[in-house]
Design a protein around this motif. Structure first.
Motif, short mmCIF file in Angstrom:
data_model
loop_
_atom_site.label_atom_id
_atom_site.label_comp_id
_atom_site.label_asym_id
_atom_site.label_seq_id
_atom_site.Cartn_x
_atom_site.Cartn_y
_atom_site.Cartn_z
N TRP A 69 0.83 -1.20 0.00
CA TRP A 69 0.00 0.00 0.00
C TRP A 69 0.87 1.26 0.00
O TRP A 69 0.59 2.21 -0.71
N ILE A 70 1.93 1.25 0.80
CA ILE A 70 2.82 2.40 0.85
C ILE A 70 3.48 2.63 -0.51
O ILE A 70 3.53 3.77 -1.00
N TYR A 71 3.97 1.58 -1.14
CA TYR A 71 4.61 1.74 -2.45
C TYR A 71 3.59 2.12 -3.53
O TYR A 71 3.92 2.85 -4.45
N ASN A 72 2.36 1.64 -3.42
CA ASN A 72 1.33 2.08 -4.36
C ASN A 72 1.01 3.56 -4.18
O ASN A 72 0.74 4.26 -5.15
N GLU A 73 1.06 4.04 -2.97
CA GLU A 73 0.86 5.47 -2.72
C GLU A 73 1.99 6.28 -3.33
O GLU A 73 1.77 7.33 -3.93
N MET A 74 3.23 5.78 -3.20
CA MET A 74 4.35 6.46 -3.84
C MET A 74 4.19 6.47 -5.35
O MET A 74 4.47 7.47 -6.01
N ASN A 75 3.73 5.35 -5.91
CA ASN A 75 3.51 5.27 -7.35
C ASN A 75 2.41 6.24 -7.79
O ASN A 75 2.53 6.88 -8.84
N ARG A 76 1.37 6.37 -7.01
CA ARG A 76 0.28 7.29 -7.34
C ARG A 76 0.80 8.73 -7.36
O ARG A 76 0.48 9.52 -8.26
N ASN A 77 1.64 9.07 -6.40
CA ASN A 77 2.20 10.42 -6.36
C ASN A 77 3.10 10.69 -7.56
O ASN A 77 3.06 11.77 -8.15
N SER A 78 3.93 9.71 -7.94
CA SER A 78 4.81 9.93 -9.08
C SER A 78 4.01 9.99 -10.38
O SER A 78 4.35 10.75 -11.28
N THR A 79 2.94 9.22 -10.49
CA THR A 79 2.08 9.29 -11.68
C THR A 79 1.40 10.64 -11.77
O THR A 79 1.32 11.24 -12.86
N ALA A 80 0.93 11.15 -10.64
CA ALA A 80 0.32 12.48 -10.64
C ALA A 80 1.33 13.55 -11.04
O ALA A 80 1.00 14.50 -11.76
N ARG A 81 2.59 13.40 -10.59
CA ARG A 81 3.64 14.35 -10.95
C ARG A 81 3.89 14.32 -12.46
O ARG A 81 4.04 15.36 -13.10
N GLU A 82 3.92 13.13 -13.05
CA GLU A 82 4.13 13.02 -14.50
C GLU A 82 2.96 13.59 -15.28
O GLU A 82 3.16 14.23 -16.32
N ILE A 83 1.76 13.41 -14.80
CA ILE A 83 0.58 13.99 -15.48
C ILE A 83 0.65 15.51 -15.44
O ILE A 83 0.35 16.18 -16.43
N LYS A 84 1.08 16.06 -14.32
CA LYS A 84 1.23 17.51 -14.22
C LYS A 84 2.30 18.02 -15.18
O LYS A 84 2.14 19.08 -15.80
N ARG A 85 3.39 17.25 -15.34
CA ARG A 85 4.43 17.65 -16.30
C ARG A 85 3.88 17.65 -17.71
O ARG A 85 4.15 18.56 -18.50
#
Length: 120
Positions: free
Chosen positions: A95-111
């Motif tokens: 769950w913790i690593y999925n949360e990290m993945n969600r944050n990095s995906t959101a960062r890439e979408i913003k880029r």
């Protein structure tokens, strides 16, 4: 020969651009820190504390299972406790690593949004 030099220059320029982008990507620990600062930061702290307690339970039940217990009923109890604690800890870490993945995906979408906004 002139076209070869132009191709080399263009490839070098693209390589430099890619290297600059890679340098700005956060490390694993930076991504973990960002996850703790996000919306679910308090939940991540709680889950980390539970994971620490589960680690202690795993160590204790593993010790009891392999070195202390002689009665088969007690042996089964410690073995089941060891398995359940390890499975719960795996679930928390996923769950913790999925949360990290969600944050990095959101960062890439913003880029990508920024790049699209610059193109228009």
């Amino acid at each position: 020969m002139d076209i070869d030099n132009k191709i080399r220059q263009q490839l070098t320029k693209e390589s430099d651009t890619i290297n600059q982008k890679i340098k700005h990507d956060p490390s694993l620990f930076a991504m973990l820190g960002d996850a703790y600062k996000g919306r679910l930061g308090t939940w991540l702290v709680l889950m980390s504390i539970i994971a620490i307690f589960l680690s202690l339970l795993m160590l204790w039940s593993g010790y009891q299972f392999f070195f202390v217990a002689e009665n088969p009923a007690v042996l089964i109890k410690w073995g089941v406790t060891l398995l359940l604690a390890s499975m719960m800890q795996i679930a928390i870490k996923m769950w913790i690593y999925n949360e990290m993945n969600r944050n990095s995906t959101a960062r890439e979408i913003k880029r990508l949004e920024l790049v699209i906004a610059k193109l228009q």
